[in-house]
Design a protein around this motif. Sequence first.
Motif, PDB file in Angstrom:
ATOM      1  N   ARG A   9      11.531 -33.116   8.631  1.00 59.68           N
ATOM      2  CA  ARG A   9      11.036 -31.886   9.217  1.00 59.68           C
ATOM      3  C   ARG A   9      10.356 -31.104   8.091  1.00 59.68           C
ATOM      4  O   ARG A   9      10.465 -31.473   6.923  1.00 59.68           O
ATOM      5  CB  ARG A   9      12.189 -31.044   9.809  1.00 59.68           C
ATOM      6  N   ALA A  22       6.529 -46.201  19.742  1.00 58.13           N
ATOM      7  CA  ALA A  22       7.959 -45.878  19.645  1.00 58.13           C
ATOM      8  C   ALA A  22       8.829 -46.781  20.496  1.00 58.13           C
ATOM      9  O   ALA A  22      10.049 -46.762  20.372  1.00 58.13           O
ATOM     10  CB  ALA A  22       8.188 -44.428  20.068  1.00 58.13           C
ATOM     11  N   LEU A  77       3.713 -35.858  20.885  1.00 56.91           N
ATOM     12  CA  LEU A  77       5.125 -35.585  21.140  1.00 56.91           C
ATOM     13  C   LEU A  77       5.881 -35.405  19.833  1.00 56.91           C
ATOM     14  O   LEU A  77       6.297 -34.315  19.483  1.00 56.91           O
ATOM     15  CB  LEU A  77       5.743 -36.723  21.958  1.00 56.91           C
ATOM     16  N   LEU A  78       6.007 -36.543  19.131  1.00 57.02           N
ATOM     17  CA  LEU A  78       6.835 -36.583  17.923  1.00 57.02           C
ATOM     18  C   LEU A  78       6.369 -35.580  16.874  1.00 57.02           C
ATOM     19  O   LEU A  78       7.187 -34.947  16.194  1.00 57.02           O
ATOM     20  CB  LEU A  78       6.749 -38.005  17.364  1.00 57.02           C
ATOM     21  N   HIS A 101       3.871 -29.273  22.500  1.00 54.15           N
ATOM     22  CA  HIS A 101       4.760 -30.393  22.793  1.00 54.15           C
ATOM     23  C   HIS A 101       5.174 -30.447  24.272  1.00 54.15           C
ATOM     24  O   HIS A 101       5.451 -31.516  24.824  1.00 54.15           O
ATOM     25  CB  HIS A 101       6.000 -30.248  21.887  1.00 54.15           C
ATOM     26  N   THR A 105      11.734 -50.223  17.918  1.00 57.48           N
ATOM     27  CA  THR A 105      13.005 -49.498  18.018  1.00 57.48           C
ATOM     28  C   THR A 105      14.007 -50.267  18.878  1.00 57.48           C
ATOM     29  O   THR A 105      15.166 -50.447  18.490  1.00 57.48           O
ATOM     30  CB  THR A 105      12.781 -48.131  18.667  1.00 57.48           C
ATOM     31  N   ARG A 147       5.584 -33.861  26.833  1.00 56.83           N
ATOM     32  CA  ARG A 147       7.004 -34.209  26.930  1.00 56.83           C
ATOM     33  C   ARG A 147       7.461 -34.224  28.400  1.00 56.83           C
ATOM     34  O   ARG A 147       8.185 -35.118  28.833  1.00 56.83           O
ATOM     35  CB  ARG A 147       7.828 -33.197  26.122  1.00 56.83           C
ATOM     36  N   HIS A 195      13.124 -32.974  20.710  1.00 57.10           N
ATOM     37  CA  HIS A 195      12.451 -34.256  20.434  1.00 57.10           C
ATOM     38  C   HIS A 195      13.360 -35.453  20.701  1.00 57.10           C
ATOM     39  O   HIS A 195      12.982 -36.582  20.388  1.00 57.10           O
ATOM     40  CB  HIS A 195      11.967 -34.304  18.984  1.00 57.10           C
ATOM     41  N   CYS A 212      14.967 -38.648  21.825  1.00 57.27           N
ATOM     42  CA  CYS A 212      14.193 -39.812  22.283  1.00 57.27           C
ATOM     43  C   CYS A 212      13.844 -39.760  23.776  1.00 57.27           C
ATOM     44  O   CYS A 212      14.727 -39.753  24.631  1.00 57.27           O
ATOM     45  CB  CYS A 212      14.972 -41.080  21.986  1.00 57.27           C
TER      46      CYS A 212
HETATM   47  C1  HEM Z   1      11.837 -39.930  19.752  1.00 59.37           C
HETATM   48  C2  HEM Z   1      15.056 -43.271  18.328  1.00 59.37           C
HETATM   49  C3  HEM Z   1      13.542 -46.241  21.866  1.00 59.37           C
HETATM   50  C4  HEM Z   1       9.891 -43.207  22.785  1.00 59.37           C
HETATM   51  C5  HEM Z   1      12.883 -40.553  19.119  1.00 59.37           C
HETATM   52  C6  HEM Z   1      13.707 -39.943  18.098  1.00 59.37           C
HETATM   53  C7  HEM Z   1      14.576 -40.892  17.678  1.00 59.37           C
HETATM   54  C8  HEM Z   1      14.338 -42.093  18.438  1.00 59.37           C
HETATM   55  C9  HEM Z   1      15.638 -40.748  16.581  1.00 59.37           C
HETATM   56  C10 HEM Z   1      13.651 -38.487  17.634  1.00 59.37           C
HETATM   57  C11 HEM Z   1      12.552 -38.199  16.666  1.00 59.37           C
HETATM   58  C12 HEM Z   1      12.596 -36.805  16.100  1.00 59.37           C
HETATM   59  O1  HEM Z   1      13.509 -36.020  16.373  1.00 59.37           O
HETATM   60  O2  HEM Z   1      11.686 -36.461  15.314  1.00 59.37           O
HETATM   61  C13 HEM Z   1      14.931 -44.358  19.170  1.00 59.37           C
HETATM   62  C14 HEM Z   1      15.799 -45.522  19.142  1.00 59.37           C
HETATM   63  C15 HEM Z   1      15.382 -46.345  20.159  1.00 59.37           C
HETATM   64  C16 HEM Z   1      14.254 -45.715  20.805  1.00 59.37           C
HETATM   65  C17 HEM Z   1      16.959 -45.724  18.173  1.00 59.37           C
HETATM   66  C18 HEM Z   1      15.931 -47.685  20.598  1.00 59.37           C
HETATM   67  C19 HEM Z   1      17.138 -48.123  20.308  1.00 59.37           C
HETATM   68  C20 HEM Z   1      12.429 -45.684  22.430  1.00 59.37           C
HETATM   69  C21 HEM Z   1      11.671 -46.245  23.532  1.00 59.37           C
HETATM   70  C22 HEM Z   1      10.625 -45.398  23.779  1.00 59.37           C
HETATM   71  C23 HEM Z   1      10.738 -44.288  22.848  1.00 59.37           C
HETATM   72  C24 HEM Z   1      12.019 -47.536  24.257  1.00 59.37           C
HETATM   73  C25 HEM Z   1       9.540 -45.497  24.816  1.00 59.37           C
HETATM   74  C26 HEM Z   1       9.678 -46.089  25.973  1.00 59.37           C
HETATM   75  C27 HEM Z   1      10.098 -42.076  22.030  1.00 59.37           C
HETATM   76  C28 HEM Z   1       9.205 -40.930  22.042  1.00 59.37           C
HETATM   77  C29 HEM Z   1       9.762 -39.991  21.161  1.00 59.37           C
HETATM   78  C30 HEM Z   1      10.987 -40.576  20.640  1.00 59.37           C
HETATM   79  C31 HEM Z   1       7.927 -40.798  22.845  1.00 59.37           C
HETATM   80  C32 HEM Z   1       9.205 -38.607  20.809  1.00 59.37           C
HETATM   81  C33 HEM Z   1       9.860 -37.590  21.694  1.00 59.37           C
HETATM   82  C34 HEM Z   1       9.466 -36.172  21.372  1.00 59.37           C
HETATM   83  O3  HEM Z   1       9.055 -35.888  20.240  1.00 59.37           O
HETATM   84  O4  HEM Z   1       9.587 -35.323  22.279  1.00 59.37           O
HETATM   85  N1  HEM Z   1      13.309 -41.852  19.321  1.00 59.37           N
HETATM   86  N2  HEM Z   1      14.017 -44.527  20.173  1.00 59.37           N
HETATM   87  N3  HEM Z   1      11.847 -44.494  22.059  1.00 59.37           N
HETATM   88  N4  HEM Z   1      11.158 -41.842  21.189  1.00 59.37           N
HETATM   89 FE1  HEM Z   1      12.632 -43.127  20.765  1.00 59.37          FE
END
Ligand code: HEM
Length: 389
Positions: free
Chosen positions: A280, A227, A76-77, A84, A231, A88, A336, A338
């Motif tokens: 990036r 992730a 994903l990330l 992706h 977080t 996703r 992407h 979250c």
């Molecule tokens: C992506 C922040 C909680 C799973 C992201 C991204 C950010 C972020 C900034 C974007 C990354 C990018 O653009 O490169 C946060 C913050 C959280 C949090 C601040 C809590 C306060 C979670 C939780 C999960 C999770 C609880 C899973 C249950 C993911 C996944 C991605 C992601 C799988 C990748 C998505 C993609 O690339 O399509 N997160 N996250 N995150 N987050 Fe979170």
Amino acid sequence: MLDPFAHDVLEDPAELHETLREAGPVVYLDRYDVYAMARYEHVYAALTNWQEFCSGAGVGLSNFRYEKPWRPPSLLLEADPPRHDAPRAVLSAILGPRALRRLREEWFADAEKLVDEVLGAREFDAVTALAQAFPLRVFPDTVGISREGRENLLPYGDHAFNAFGPANDLVEKGLPGIGEISAWVNAQCGRDALAPGGFGARIWAAADRGEITHEQAPLVVRSLLTAGVDTTVHGLAAVLYAMATNPVEWQRLRERPEVLARVAFDEAVRWESPVQTFFRTAMADMTIGDVTIPDGKKILMFLGAANRDPRRWADPDAFDLARDPSGHVGFGMGIHQCAGQHVARLEAAALLTALARRVERIELAGPPRRHHNNTLRAWASMPVSVSLA
Ligand code: HEM
């Protein structure tokens, strides 16, 4: 030479953020040979332009065009369309608001129980007793992993988020144990390791339906474990810190927790930006302002600086429940953005609602201590005292 990953900056990045925002839309950081963006407008534009700002070469400093990643890249990330898309779509369905509705009651009840236990004392560490304890209580069970070995989850996430930065002391500190911890995490991602009905089992069911391949399934489960823990811990710590230091906002929240718990969490994610930075890679030579970013160079996006850019936010350093924090880039933006944001919001709503019912005042009872991580804005400890309603 500016170093965004130096300990003094990780302790308090505000000065660096301002310097970068004021220096222009793009600033070359010679220490790492990368281009930095710290203004909201440009961070937002980069996040929503995956064609020119790609993730497939890694979202850390390491450039997968030239360097071998420390672990198999995230589907994903660290992937671009079209690769992706399928993972996703699977995660968005499993972690979307509709799918989470059935967890709401259970998590709210769990939060009540935890808060009851913790409030047996009038002073406690809000990081360990609440911000860590609550996600660890609900999230691993919901994914469906084994009870044994869960102490590996936080160190794994901590290392993964350090590894997006340079190979500094923070990365080195994690190296000795990471082989064993990664083996445990990988073992949790197999079909047989996952309890029926959980997020993990549902990812495997999507593979059985042909939505992703069976080879992809364990890596998608791994995304949740990487992730989804640290977080939320630091997101919850951020909102607890906000509440302990903004008593007027706490009273406001207590009056209308059903509306303001959600606002408070998103405002805390804007204000503290638990995920501070991601990179990036430029897909072509690009000129922004008077700087040309050459093809293949890394671009460091300061989500935390964008979330306090005075060009976008009035009184950006204030934690303010009267503002509309939507549009913040604390969860990213674009394709992407979250995938777990609704999970994080539900955890926060459960915990804040339970606290709002029982706690009239929450205050710092001693100096809180930061935990340094190359990517996360984190707390090691936060002594608080409470008076009950
Ligand atoms: C992506 C922040 C909680 C799973 C992201 C991204 C950010 C972020 C900034 C974007 C990354 C990018 O653009 O490169 C946060 C913050 C959280 C949090 C601040 C809590 C306060 C979670 C939780 C999960 C999770 C609880 C899973 C249950 C993911 C996944 C991605 C992601 C799988 C990748 C998505 C993609 O690339 O399509 N997160 N996250 N995150 N987050 Fe979170």
